[in-house]
Scaffold this motif. Structure first.
Motif, PDB file in Angstrom:
ATOM      1  N   VAL A  31     -10.686   2.261   8.487  1.00  0.00           N
ATOM      2  CA  VAL A  31     -10.281   3.421   7.689  1.00  0.00           C
ATOM      3  C   VAL A  31      -8.889   3.211   7.118  1.00  0.00           C
ATOM      4  CG1 VAL A  31      -9.733   5.885   7.775  1.00  0.00           C
ATOM      5  CG2 VAL A  31     -11.776   5.027   8.922  1.00  0.00           C
ATOM      6  N   GLU A  32      -8.003   2.610   7.897  1.00  0.00           N
ATOM      7  CA  GLU A  32      -6.666   2.320   7.383  1.00  0.00           C
ATOM      8  C   GLU A  32      -6.739   1.314   6.236  1.00  0.00           C
ATOM      9  OE1 GLU A  32      -4.095   4.083   8.268  1.00  0.00           O
ATOM     10  OE2 GLU A  32      -5.490   5.148   9.592  1.00  0.00           O
ATOM     11  N   ALA A  33      -7.665   0.361   6.336  1.00  0.00           N
ATOM     12  CA  ALA A  33      -7.847  -0.604   5.244  1.00  0.00           C
ATOM     13  C   ALA A  33      -8.376   0.087   3.993  1.00  0.00           C
ATOM     14  CB  ALA A  33      -8.800  -1.714   5.685  1.00  0.00           C
ATOM     15  N   ARG A  39      -5.001   2.733  -2.492  1.00  0.00           N
ATOM     16  CA  ARG A  39      -3.647   2.724  -3.061  1.00  0.00           C
ATOM     17  C   ARG A  39      -3.426   1.484  -3.918  1.00  0.00           C
ATOM     18  NH1 ARG A  39      -1.609   4.258   2.728  1.00  0.00           N
ATOM     19  NH2 ARG A  39      -1.733   6.533   2.676  1.00  0.00           N
ATOM     20  N   ALA A  40      -3.876   0.331  -3.434  1.00  0.00           N
ATOM     21  CA  ALA A  40      -3.689  -0.913  -4.180  1.00  0.00           C
ATOM     22  C   ALA A  40      -4.444  -0.878  -5.503  1.00  0.00           C
ATOM     23  CB  ALA A  40      -4.150  -2.101  -3.340  1.00  0.00           C
ATOM     24  N   LYS A 210      -3.436  -5.197  -0.169  1.00  0.00           N
ATOM     25  CA  LYS A 210      -3.217  -5.452  -1.588  1.00  0.00           C
ATOM     26  C   LYS A 210      -3.208  -6.943  -1.902  1.00  0.00           C
ATOM     27  CE  LYS A 210      -0.116  -4.209  -5.413  1.00  0.00           C
ATOM     28  NZ  LYS A 210       1.122  -3.488  -5.793  1.00  0.00           N
ATOM     29  N   ALA A 211      -2.652  -7.760  -0.989  1.00  0.00           N
ATOM     30  CA  ALA A 211      -2.600  -9.200  -1.228  1.00  0.00           C
ATOM     31  C   ALA A 211      -3.998  -9.793  -1.319  1.00  0.00           C
ATOM     32  CB  ALA A 211      -1.795  -9.886  -0.127  1.00  0.00           C
ATOM     33  N   GLU A 214      -5.504  -8.772  -4.650  1.00  0.00           N
ATOM     34  CA  GLU A 214      -4.943  -9.592  -5.716  1.00  0.00           C
ATOM     35  C   GLU A 214      -5.541 -10.993  -5.704  1.00  0.00           C
ATOM     36  OE1 GLU A 214      -0.501  -7.674  -6.352  1.00  0.00           O
ATOM     37  OE2 GLU A 214      -0.813  -9.098  -4.706  1.00  0.00           O
ATOM     38  N   LYS A 215      -5.812 -11.521  -4.545  1.00  0.00           N
ATOM     39  CA  LYS A 215      -6.443 -12.844  -4.438  1.00  0.00           C
ATOM     40  C   LYS A 215      -7.830 -12.823  -5.090  1.00  0.00           C
ATOM     41  CE  LYS A 215      -8.018 -16.195  -0.925  1.00  0.00           C
ATOM     42  NZ  LYS A 215      -7.267 -17.360  -1.419  1.00  0.00           N
ATOM     43  N   ALA A 216      -8.598 -11.760  -4.829  1.00  0.00           N
ATOM     44  CA  ALA A 216      -9.928 -11.636  -5.431  1.00  0.00           C
ATOM     45  C   ALA A 216      -9.826 -11.475  -6.942  1.00  0.00           C
ATOM     46  CB  ALA A 216     -10.665 -10.446  -4.819  1.00  0.00           C
TER      47      ALA A 216
END
Length: 238
Positions: A31-33, A39-40, A210-211, A214-216
């Motif tokens: 859930v935190e993810a 947000r990201a 978020k990282a 961004e990688k995807a």
């Protein structure tokens, strides 16, 4: 940048097991993810984000785990709806609704109603969702409409089917991400993902941030999307 990103959130149980914890611990971390992903997506300018939260097949899991998953769905909506609305996020829930408990159905309707006019990010939560079931329900709607209007089979085309899916009015996802290293769709958006790019990440869902998004997106940007045609670069090479 894709307008619409779908994510198959996978790996909660294995993430928890690797830490000697029960599966419920992994679901809570998941859930935190979800919060980080939403947000990201907003920060990166993604317009539509669809998260595969609970499949129609998940009911076959142990009753305690199903109870935990349903509780987390309710907790997420109850706790985060105000923040989502404040950030301009519109919530839409995809999936079969008949048979859902009244309290869950009420929360879904409240979330959709309160966020209906928001435009910053469209957050679609696939809950009690299975793509084959979605397609069956779409054809049932089409058949009912045909019976009411006296239409014929020749009137049915791709647009007519798409208009009866849970995602009616949404663009198809250009990118579908799956975490945990598994490489399958698991009955997720089978119709809509016909020309999606797939990126399979090694991270477990509770580690997604978020990282990783961004990688995807970087992987997506490196691909040539041809939709069955031939890219200009390929034509030059030939």
């Amino acid at each position: 940048m894709p307008r619409h990103v779908g994510i198959i959130m996978d790996g909660n149980g294995r993430w928890a097991a690797a830490r000697g914890m029960p599966r419920s611990f992994g679901h809570k971390a998941g859930v935190e993810a979800v919060r980080r992903a939403v947000r990201a997506a907003g920060e990166l300018g993604i317009e539509y984000l669809t998260l595969y939260a609970f499949s129609s097949e998940n009911w076959s899991r142990p009753a305690e785990e199903v109870h935990d998953l349903l509780g987390l769905m309710k907790f997420f909506i109850t706790r985060d709806l105000a923040e989502l609305c404040a950030n301009g996020v519109r919530v839409r829930v995809l999936g079969r609704r008949d048979g859902l408990a009244p309290d869950i159905l009420g929360l879904i309707e409240t979330a959709e109603g309160r966020s209906r006019d928001n435009t910053a990010l469209n957050l679609n939560i696939a809950f009690n969702y299975g793509a084959r079931d979605e397609i069956v329900r779409a054809f049932q709607r089409l058949a009912a409409r045909q019976a009411e209007t006296g239409g014929n089979v020749g009137d049915i085309d791709e647009a007519a089917i798409a208009a009866c899916l849970d995602t009616a009015g949404l663009p198809d996802p250009e990118l579908v991400i799956r975490t945990s290293g598994e490489m399958r769709l698991s009955n997720f958006m089978l119709w809509q993902a016909a020309y999606s790019e797939f990126v399979f990440l090694t991270c477990m869902w509770p580690d997604f941030d978020k990282a990783w998004l961004e990688k995807a997106l970087e992987e997506f940007a490196s691909r040539a999307r041809r939709f069955g045609g031939v890219s200009a670069a390929k034509e030059i090479a030939l």
